[in-house]
Write an enzyme that holds these catalytic residues in place. Structure first.
Site, PDB file in Angstrom:
ATOM      1  N   CYS A   1       0.813  -1.228   0.000  1.00  0.00           N
ATOM      2  CA  CYS A   1       0.000   0.000   0.000  1.00  0.00           C
ATOM      3  C   CYS A   1       0.843   1.274   0.000  1.00  0.00           C
ATOM      4  CB  CYS A   1      -0.959   0.010   1.182  1.00  0.00           C
ATOM      5  SG  CYS A   1      -2.095  -1.378   1.161  1.00  0.00           S
TER       6      CYS A   1
ATOM      7  N   HIS B   1      -3.347   7.388   1.924  1.00  0.00           N
ATOM      8  CA  HIS B   1      -3.721   6.052   1.464  1.00  0.00           C
ATOM      9  C   HIS B   1      -5.120   5.757   1.985  1.00  0.00           C
ATOM     10  CE1 HIS B   1      -3.956   1.874   0.702  1.00  0.00           C
ATOM     11  NE2 HIS B   1      -3.755   1.503   1.948  1.00  0.00           N
TER      12      HIS B   1
ATOM     13  N   ASN C   1      -9.969  -0.144  -0.533  1.00  0.00           N
ATOM     14  CA  ASN C   1      -8.512  -0.048  -0.453  1.00  0.00           C
ATOM     15  C   ASN C   1      -7.919  -0.657  -1.728  1.00  0.00           C
ATOM     16  OD1 ASN C   1      -5.794  -0.314   0.063  1.00  0.00           O
ATOM     17  ND2 ASN C   1      -6.044  -1.194   2.111  1.00  0.00           N
TER      18      ASN C   1
HETATM   19  N1  ACO Z   1     -18.657  -8.223   8.727  1.00  0.00           N
HETATM   20  C1  ACO Z   1     -19.174  -8.432   9.937  1.00  0.00           C
HETATM   21  N2  ACO Z   1     -18.412  -8.727  11.015  1.00  0.00           N
HETATM   22  C2  ACO Z   1     -17.083  -8.805  10.813  1.00  0.00           C
HETATM   23  C3  ACO Z   1     -16.493  -8.605   9.557  1.00  0.00           C
HETATM   24  C4  ACO Z   1     -17.341  -8.316   8.483  1.00  0.00           C
HETATM   25  N3  ACO Z   1     -16.868  -8.094   7.248  1.00  0.00           N
HETATM   26  N4  ACO Z   1     -15.157  -8.747   9.672  1.00  0.00           N
HETATM   27  C5  ACO Z   1     -14.911  -9.017  10.956  1.00  0.00           C
HETATM   28  N5  ACO Z   1     -16.070  -9.074  11.659  1.00  0.00           N
HETATM   29  C6  ACO Z   1     -16.275  -9.317  13.067  1.00  0.00           C
HETATM   30  C7  ACO Z   1     -15.105 -10.028  13.684  1.00  0.00           C
HETATM   31  O1  ACO Z   1     -15.202 -11.430  13.467  1.00  0.00           O
HETATM   32  C8  ACO Z   1     -15.268  -9.667  15.150  1.00  0.00           C
HETATM   33  O2  ACO Z   1     -16.255 -10.519  15.701  1.00  0.00           O
HETATM   34  P1  ACO Z   1     -16.092 -11.093  17.205  1.00  0.00           P
HETATM   35  O3  ACO Z   1     -16.039  -9.886  18.079  1.00  0.00           O
HETATM   36  O4  ACO Z   1     -17.317 -11.905  17.356  1.00  0.00           O
HETATM   37  O5  ACO Z   1     -14.810 -11.873  17.178  1.00  0.00           O
HETATM   38  C9  ACO Z   1     -15.881  -8.269  15.111  1.00  0.00           C
HETATM   39  O6  ACO Z   1     -16.357  -8.093  13.780  1.00  0.00           O
HETATM   40  C10 ACO Z   1     -14.909  -7.171  15.450  1.00  0.00           C
HETATM   41  O7  ACO Z   1     -13.725  -7.395  14.759  1.00  0.00           O
HETATM   42  P2  ACO Z   1     -12.511  -6.418  14.946  1.00  0.00           P
HETATM   43  O8  ACO Z   1     -11.368  -6.977  14.152  1.00  0.00           O
HETATM   44  O9  ACO Z   1     -12.290  -6.085  16.366  1.00  0.00           O
HETATM   45  O10 ACO Z   1     -13.087  -5.108  14.239  1.00  0.00           O
HETATM   46  P3  ACO Z   1     -12.345  -3.737  13.985  1.00  0.00           P
HETATM   47  O11 ACO Z   1     -13.130  -2.656  14.572  1.00  0.00           O
HETATM   48  O12 ACO Z   1     -10.885  -3.814  14.330  1.00  0.00           O
HETATM   49  O13 ACO Z   1     -12.466  -3.597  12.423  1.00  0.00           O
HETATM   50  C11 ACO Z   1     -11.110  -3.882  10.473  1.00  0.00           C
HETATM   51  C12 ACO Z   1     -11.866  -4.555  11.582  1.00  0.00           C
HETATM   52  C13 ACO Z   1     -12.073  -3.063   9.632  1.00  0.00           C
HETATM   53  C14 ACO Z   1     -10.431  -4.926   9.617  1.00  0.00           C
HETATM   54  C15 ACO Z   1     -10.066  -2.925  11.078  1.00  0.00           C
HETATM   55  O14 ACO Z   1      -9.310  -3.580  12.054  1.00  0.00           O
HETATM   56  C16 ACO Z   1      -9.138  -2.355  10.041  1.00  0.00           C
HETATM   57  O15 ACO Z   1      -9.522  -1.610   9.170  1.00  0.00           O
HETATM   58  N6  ACO Z   1      -7.842  -2.659  10.143  1.00  0.00           N
HETATM   59  C17 ACO Z   1      -6.876  -2.175   9.213  1.00  0.00           C
HETATM   60  C18 ACO Z   1      -6.736  -3.201   8.171  1.00  0.00           C
HETATM   61  C19 ACO Z   1      -6.365  -2.622   6.854  1.00  0.00           C
HETATM   62  O16 ACO Z   1      -6.755  -1.548   6.468  1.00  0.00           O
HETATM   63  N7  ACO Z   1      -5.606  -3.397   6.119  1.00  0.00           N
HETATM   64  C20 ACO Z   1      -5.293  -3.065   4.803  1.00  0.00           C
HETATM   65  C21 ACO Z   1      -3.870  -2.976   4.508  1.00  0.00           C
HETATM   66  S1  ACO Z   1      -2.965  -1.961   5.590  1.00  0.00           S
HETATM   67  C22 ACO Z   1      -3.438  -0.510   5.186  1.00  0.00           C
HETATM   68  O17 ACO Z   1      -3.770  -0.290   4.048  1.00  0.00           O
HETATM   69  C23 ACO Z   1      -3.368   0.515   6.238  1.00  0.00           C
END
Ligand code: ACO
Length: 323
Positions: free
Chosen positions: A114, A250, A280
């Protein structure tokens, strides 16, 4: 007299096919409300069968060259940032070079996931500053949908495909003021595709070389690191937060973008935000955002831009640009 590189044209391209959150609700156990609330994403574009990274890169590049008023023969360097190259080799940059009927100039890919576009722009800037290049084409192009497990709700809601490009020319006036690149490979396993040509190749052959991610650790690290690189960039240029006209981040997650804007004390209407419509798009996200803001007439000549990115590696970086 110092030589700077200036961005003289931007272009971008998104595949026609749109995948909405509603469509994803039919594919995995998720909801439009969850995706919007946690990521800010409403839809993403994805390629069709037979549509490849170089196809997106070519369309974005032609638009950037048109905007710059530059003919293929003037381009003397091509740098393509991509994680999703069409072939093991030649590089996507070489495939693009042939498509654009450009011959003889150096062409190579840069792989920083990214942060790829910031890395590629920094490389091109160094070529221009040293007099090696006078007119460079810098591209970020991805077909991330090909490395997504479309049954994994943790990752499949986040990513999309697209390409963005800029033409950069040598100039006596700034231009790109500074670029700042970093990486720490100790974090490789938090965000990776754990297979490739020389390791676990069967996963590639069987079409299951997929992104794996520890989302919440990536999130925390991205917020912390992007805050620090804002400080580093301003300090290196003797600038204050208020000197920045536009943040071009980004586009991974609206909450990461908001956290960086807060750190800069920038109102969100001075932050280019495309994540809702693009998702993304990895290395394509920053040039896609830049092009959309330039074409909308928001970013204008003379504006001070801060680009920043964070991604797999981990890699992170920024560029301060007088547009
Ligand atoms: N739909 C519904 N529920 C979901 C989904 C989905 N698509 N995905 C995960 N969940 C659930 C999980 O299973 C979890 O359930 P649980 O509590 O029963 O275990 C719950 O939602 C919460 O999950 P978390 O991981 O705590 O949610 P969070 O608020 O952290 O959001 C997310 C998750 C959106 C992935 C976030 O952590 C994020 O954006 N992280 C950065 C990742 C990223 O952007 N990566 C890309 C490359 S790096 C970059 O570009 C910066």
């Amino acid at each position: 007299m110092a030589t700077y590189s200036r961005i003289v044209g931007t272009g971008s391209y998104l595949p026609e096919k749109v995948l909405t959150n509603a469509a994803l609700e039919q594919m995995v156990d998720t909801s439009d409300a969850w995706i919007r609330e946690r990521t800010g994403i409403e839809q993403r574009h994805v390629v069709e069968d037979g549509e490849h990274t170089v196809d997106l890169a070519e369309k974005a590049s032609r638009r950037a060259m048109d905007a710059a008023g530059v003919k293929p023969g003037e381009i003397d360097l091509i740098v393509v940032a991509t994680t999703t190259a069409d072939q093991v080799f030649p590089s996507t940059a070489c495939l693009l070079q042939s498509r654009l009927d450009i011959h003889g100039c150096p062409a190579f890919d840069v792989q920083a996931v990214c942060t790829g576009f910031v890395y590629a722009l920094s490389v091109a800037d160094k070529f221009v500053q040293t007099g090696t290049s006078k007119c460079a084409l810098v591209v970020g192009a991805e077909t991330f949908s090909r490395i997504i497990d479309w049954t994994d709700r943790n990752t499949c809601v986040l990513f999309g495909d697209g390409a963005g490009a800029v033409v950069v020319k040598a100039d006596q006036n700034p231009g790109i003021l500074s670029t700042h690149l970093h990486a720490d490979g100790d974090y490789a396993k938090l965000l990776h595709v754990p297979s490739g040509v020389s390791n676990n190749y069967s996963a590639v052959q069987e079409g299951r070389a997929y992104v794996e991610m520890d989302g919440s650790d990536v999130f925390k690290m991205a917020v912390r690191t992007l805050g620090a690189i804002v400080d580093e960039t301003l300090e290196a240029n003797g600038m204050q937060r208020g000197d920045i006209d536009w943040l071009v981040p980004h586009q991974a997650n609206i909450r990461i973008i908001q956290a960086t804007a807060k750190k800069l004390r920038m109102p969100l209407d001075k932050v280019v935000i495309t994540v809702a419509k693009h998702g993304n798009t990895s290395a394509a996200s920053i040039p896609l955002a830049l092009d959309s803001a330039v074409r909308a007439g928001d970013i204008k000549a003379g504006d001070m831009l801060l680009m920043e990115g964070f991604g797999g590696g981990f890699t992170w970086g920024s560029a301060l640009i007088k547009y």
